[in-house]
Scaffold this active site. Sequence first.
Site, PDB file in Angstrom:
ATOM      1  N   HIS A  19       5.184   4.551  12.715  1.00  0.00           N
ATOM      2  CA  HIS A  19       5.287   4.515  11.240  1.00  0.00           C
ATOM      3  C   HIS A  19       6.259   5.621  10.817  1.00  0.00           C
ATOM      4  O   HIS A  19       5.910   6.792  10.843  1.00  0.00           O
ATOM      5  CB  HIS A  19       3.860   4.747  10.699  1.00  0.00           C
ATOM      6  CG  HIS A  19       3.699   4.828   9.220  1.00  0.00           C
ATOM      7  ND1 HIS A  19       2.928   3.917   8.514  1.00  0.00           N
ATOM      8  CD2 HIS A  19       4.119   5.711   8.294  1.00  0.00           C
ATOM      9  CE1 HIS A  19       2.890   4.247   7.236  1.00  0.00           C
ATOM     10  NE2 HIS A  19       3.622   5.345   7.073  1.00  0.00           N
ATOM     11  N   CYS A  41       3.858   9.372   0.490  1.00  0.00           N
ATOM     12  CA  CYS A  41       2.482   9.795   0.209  1.00  0.00           C
ATOM     13  C   CYS A  41       2.515  10.790  -0.943  1.00  0.00           C
ATOM     14  O   CYS A  41       3.268  11.757  -0.906  1.00  0.00           O
ATOM     15  CB  CYS A  41       1.884  10.414   1.471  1.00  0.00           C
ATOM     16  SG  CYS A  41       0.253  11.119   1.177  1.00  0.00           S
ATOM     17  N   ASN A  86       9.140   4.318   3.454  1.00  0.00           N
ATOM     18  CA  ASN A  86       9.138   3.919   4.872  1.00  0.00           C
ATOM     19  C   ASN A  86      10.489   3.315   5.243  1.00  0.00           C
ATOM     20  O   ASN A  86      11.251   2.882   4.385  1.00  0.00           O
ATOM     21  CB  ASN A  86       8.064   2.848   5.099  1.00  0.00           C
ATOM     22  CG  ASN A  86       6.670   3.383   4.858  1.00  0.00           C
ATOM     23  OD1 ASN A  86       6.197   3.408   3.727  1.00  0.00           O
ATOM     24  ND2 ASN A  86       6.028   3.830   5.910  1.00  0.00           N
ATOM     25  N   HIS A 134       8.841   7.326   8.036  1.00  0.00           N
ATOM     26  CA  HIS A 134       9.429   7.451   6.692  1.00  0.00           C
ATOM     27  C   HIS A 134      10.900   7.815   6.874  1.00  0.00           C
ATOM     28  O   HIS A 134      11.292   8.445   7.865  1.00  0.00           O
ATOM     29  CB  HIS A 134       8.632   8.470   5.870  1.00  0.00           C
ATOM     30  CG  HIS A 134       7.326   7.897   5.400  1.00  0.00           C
ATOM     31  ND1 HIS A 134       7.173   7.335   4.157  1.00  0.00           N
ATOM     32  CD2 HIS A 134       6.140   7.745   6.031  1.00  0.00           C
ATOM     33  CE1 HIS A 134       5.941   6.861   4.034  1.00  0.00           C
ATOM     34  NE2 HIS A 134       5.283   7.098   5.169  1.00  0.00           N
ATOM     35  N   ARG A 141       0.838  -1.215   0.000  1.00  0.00           N
ATOM     36  CA  ARG A 141       0.000   0.000   0.000  1.00  0.00           C
ATOM     37  C   ARG A 141       0.869   1.260   0.000  1.00  0.00           C
ATOM     38  O   ARG A 141       1.019   1.920  -1.024  1.00  0.00           O
ATOM     39  CB  ARG A 141      -0.949  -0.051   1.220  1.00  0.00           C
ATOM     40  CG  ARG A 141      -2.058   0.964   1.200  1.00  0.00           C
ATOM     41  CD  ARG A 141      -1.676   2.351   1.615  1.00  0.00           C
ATOM     42  NE  ARG A 141      -1.080   2.440   2.949  1.00  0.00           N
ATOM     43  CZ  ARG A 141      -0.515   3.558   3.409  1.00  0.00           C
ATOM     44  NH1 ARG A 141      -0.461   4.643   2.667  1.00  0.00           N
ATOM     45  NH2 ARG A 141       0.039   3.581   4.610  1.00  0.00           N
ATOM     46  N   ASP A 142       1.491   1.604   1.116  1.00  0.00           N
ATOM     47  CA  ASP A 142       2.317   2.815   1.176  1.00  0.00           C
ATOM     48  C   ASP A 142       3.460   2.702   0.169  1.00  0.00           C
ATOM     49  O   ASP A 142       3.814   3.664  -0.527  1.00  0.00           O
ATOM     50  CB  ASP A 142       2.877   2.987   2.606  1.00  0.00           C
ATOM     51  CG  ASP A 142       3.324   4.401   2.930  1.00  0.00           C
ATOM     52  OD1 ASP A 142       3.855   5.072   2.032  1.00  0.00           O
ATOM     53  OD2 ASP A 142       3.153   4.841   4.079  1.00  0.00           O
TER      54      ASP A 142
HETATM   55  P1  HMG Z   1     -13.063  14.247  -3.329  1.00  0.00           P
HETATM   56  O1  HMG Z   1     -12.776  14.545  -4.759  1.00  0.00           O
HETATM   57  O2  HMG Z   1     -13.215  15.377  -2.362  1.00  0.00           O
HETATM   58  O3  HMG Z   1     -14.268  13.234  -3.170  1.00  0.00           O
HETATM   59  O4  HMG Z   1     -11.880  13.292  -2.818  1.00  0.00           O
HETATM   60  P2  HMG Z   1     -15.796  13.387  -3.344  1.00  0.00           P
HETATM   61  O5  HMG Z   1     -16.447  12.802  -2.148  1.00  0.00           O
HETATM   62  O6  HMG Z   1     -16.152  14.791  -3.776  1.00  0.00           O
HETATM   63  O7  HMG Z   1     -16.055  12.431  -4.589  1.00  0.00           O
HETATM   64  C1  HMG Z   1     -15.468  12.688  -5.845  1.00  0.00           C
HETATM   65  C2  HMG Z   1     -15.478  11.411  -6.675  1.00  0.00           C
HETATM   66  O8  HMG Z   1     -14.651  10.419  -6.051  1.00  0.00           O
HETATM   67  C3  HMG Z   1     -16.851  10.771  -6.793  1.00  0.00           C
HETATM   68  O9  HMG Z   1     -16.877  10.067  -8.027  1.00  0.00           O
HETATM   69  C4  HMG Z   1     -16.860   9.767  -5.676  1.00  0.00           C
HETATM   70  O10 HMG Z   1     -17.739   8.707  -5.903  1.00  0.00           O
HETATM   71  C5  HMG Z   1     -15.429   9.260  -5.720  1.00  0.00           C
HETATM   72  P3  HMG Z   1     -17.472  10.723  -9.372  1.00  0.00           P
HETATM   73  O11 HMG Z   1     -18.890  11.062  -9.030  1.00  0.00           O
HETATM   74  O12 HMG Z   1     -16.630  11.948  -9.656  1.00  0.00           O
HETATM   75  O13 HMG Z   1     -17.306   9.634 -10.386  1.00  0.00           O
HETATM   76  N1  HMG Z   1     -14.964   8.738  -4.457  1.00  0.00           N
HETATM   77  C6  HMG Z   1     -14.383   7.541  -4.306  1.00  0.00           C
HETATM   78  N2  HMG Z   1     -14.099   6.563  -5.198  1.00  0.00           N
HETATM   79  C7  HMG Z   1     -13.514   5.444  -4.701  1.00  0.00           C
HETATM   80  N3  HMG Z   1     -13.218   5.263  -3.405  1.00  0.00           N
HETATM   81  C8  HMG Z   1     -13.485   6.221  -2.494  1.00  0.00           C
HETATM   82  C9  HMG Z   1     -14.097   7.420  -2.944  1.00  0.00           C
HETATM   83  N4  HMG Z   1     -14.501   8.540  -2.311  1.00  0.00           N
HETATM   84  C10 HMG Z   1     -15.022   9.343  -3.246  1.00  0.00           C
HETATM   85  N5  HMG Z   1     -13.191   6.024  -1.215  1.00  0.00           N
HETATM   86  C11 HMG Z   1     -11.103  11.511  -1.410  1.00  0.00           C
HETATM   87  C12 HMG Z   1     -11.878  12.816  -1.480  1.00  0.00           C
HETATM   88  C13 HMG Z   1     -10.921  11.169   0.056  1.00  0.00           C
HETATM   89  C14 HMG Z   1     -11.872  10.411  -2.120  1.00  0.00           C
HETATM   90  C15 HMG Z   1      -9.734  11.706  -2.133  1.00  0.00           C
HETATM   91  O14 HMG Z   1      -9.132  12.851  -1.614  1.00  0.00           O
HETATM   92  C16 HMG Z   1      -8.809  10.538  -1.951  1.00  0.00           C
HETATM   93  O15 HMG Z   1      -9.048   9.471  -2.466  1.00  0.00           O
HETATM   94  N6  HMG Z   1      -7.722  10.735  -1.231  1.00  0.00           N
HETATM   95  C17 HMG Z   1      -6.795   9.633  -0.906  1.00  0.00           C
HETATM   96  C18 HMG Z   1      -5.431  10.151  -0.790  1.00  0.00           C
HETATM   97  C19 HMG Z   1      -4.486   9.004  -0.455  1.00  0.00           C
HETATM   98  O16 HMG Z   1      -4.680   7.858  -0.816  1.00  0.00           O
HETATM   99  N7  HMG Z   1      -3.404   9.334   0.239  1.00  0.00           N
HETATM  100  C20 HMG Z   1      -2.416   8.369   0.624  1.00  0.00           C
HETATM  101  C21 HMG Z   1      -2.848   7.520   1.790  1.00  0.00           C
HETATM  102  S1  HMG Z   1      -2.565   8.316   3.350  1.00  0.00           S
HETATM  103  C22 HMG Z   1      -0.886   8.081   3.643  1.00  0.00           C
HETATM  104  O17 HMG Z   1      -0.157   7.634   2.801  1.00  0.00           O
HETATM  105  C23 HMG Z   1      -0.335   8.393   5.015  1.00  0.00           C
HETATM  106  C24 HMG Z   1      -0.013   7.136   5.833  1.00  0.00           C
HETATM  107  O18 HMG Z   1       0.914   6.303   5.183  1.00  0.00           O
HETATM  108  C25 HMG Z   1       0.583   7.549   7.177  1.00  0.00           C
HETATM  109  C26 HMG Z   1       1.713   8.556   6.978  1.00  0.00           C
HETATM  110  O19 HMG Z   1       2.762   8.188   6.479  1.00  0.00           O
HETATM  111  O20 HMG Z   1       1.436   9.717   7.327  1.00  0.00           O
HETATM  112  C27 HMG Z   1      -1.281   6.308   6.106  1.00  0.00           C
HETATM  113 MG    MG Z   2       3.086   6.531   5.204  1.00  0.00          MG
END
Ligand code: HMG
Ligand code: MG
Length: 300
Positions: A207, A240, A249, A209, A16-17
């Site tokens: 966690h 990210c 990481n 990085h 994933r990450d």
């Molecule tokens: P948005 O554009 O504000 O979402 O994104 P929305 O609610 O307005 O919806 C827009 C469109 O996205 C719609 O589809 C929804 O259905 C769809 P459309 O009508 O345009 O066809 N949608 C989705 N589709 C699939 N799965 C979903 C979903 N939600 C809405 N869950 C949203 C908001 C949260 C979806 C977006 O910002 C997003 O996906 N962000 C994810 C970012 C990400 O993956 N970041 C990395 C993970 S976190 C990380 O790495 C940190 C960590 O490792 C710890 C650390 O190191 O800090 C965990």
């Molecule tokens: Mg991370």
Amino acid sequence: MLQLPEKVEIIEVGPRDGLQNEKSFVPTEIKKDFISALKSAGLKEMELTSFVSPKWVPQMGDAAEIVTDCLDGNTRNIVLAPNKKGIERVYMTDCKAVAVFVGVSNTFNQKNINKSTAESLAEVLPLIAELKAKDFFVRACISTAFYCPYEGKVNEDEVLALCGEFVQAGVDELSVADTIGMAAPNESYSLFSKLKEAYPDVLLTAHFHDTRKLGLSNIFAALQAGITRYDTSAGGLGGCPFAPGAAGNAATEDVVYMLHRMGIDTGVDLDKLIQAIQIIQPHISRPIESTYFRLNSVMV
Ligand code: HMG
Ligand code: MG
């Protein structure tokens, strides 16, 4: 006297990450082979993928297929979900472990999930109660717990308060993250000591990085604070897409090597772990920089 536990749990976040920051799409079959090889290496807890918007993170667009084919009874198979839509997608699978994720910093949250910290809490906290009622294992990933790429140093009290919200909501685990790899070992020790004292009844995971090559030192400091669970990524992959400047990481193989050398059991077989990394290596754009891999992998 050094605080060294007999055993440490490694939560492998490579699938994933590790992969989410890769620009070119890694074929789904390769991801599945990677996951399977990581499990064969003895990794018992793993983030398989994330149910995020495929428009935001195209690499995770195959989440449903990954989950369908990679669940097994011997591993805690965790998937990330940021919102209601993500959790609904999880409910369509047989997966029983979910990680929600929220940043302490508002600006990071806005860039990462398009909501302020308060807005995402308002959406996610009721979902945790629902997940617990359905018997899910729930983990909360707390991003930017030390520094934010946009706002700078993050206040420890804010981290403790945010973690408290999740503990009250009933999570099983807090995974507290140095998202951009900027924490120093004294900061790791300080925050994790306070978390351990404040929240003794949840699983506490660190966690890190490795942007500034302090991952191992930060883990060693967290060990002194009594933390026995670490998120790491095979090959040191990761980062990210919405945290500029974040490297991968702490590498699973380097962390496991260090722990084994100190007599701490992880259950991980390093030779098999190297074989798992060799599966993904030809499909990623960045070189594998972990020391253990560099010294111990022979070309296949
Ligand atoms: P948005 O554009 O504000 O979402 O994104 P929305 O609610 O307005 O919806 C827009 C469109 O996205 C719609 O589809 C929804 O259905 C769809 P459309 O009508 O345009 O066809 N949608 C989705 N589709 C699939 N799965 C979903 C979903 N939600 C809405 N869950 C949203 C908001 C949260 C979806 C977006 O910002 C997003 O996906 N962000 C994810 C970012 C990400 O993956 N970041 C990395 C993970 S976190 C990380 O790495 C940190 C960590 O490792 C710890 C650390 O190191 O800090 C965990
Ligand atoms: Mg991370």
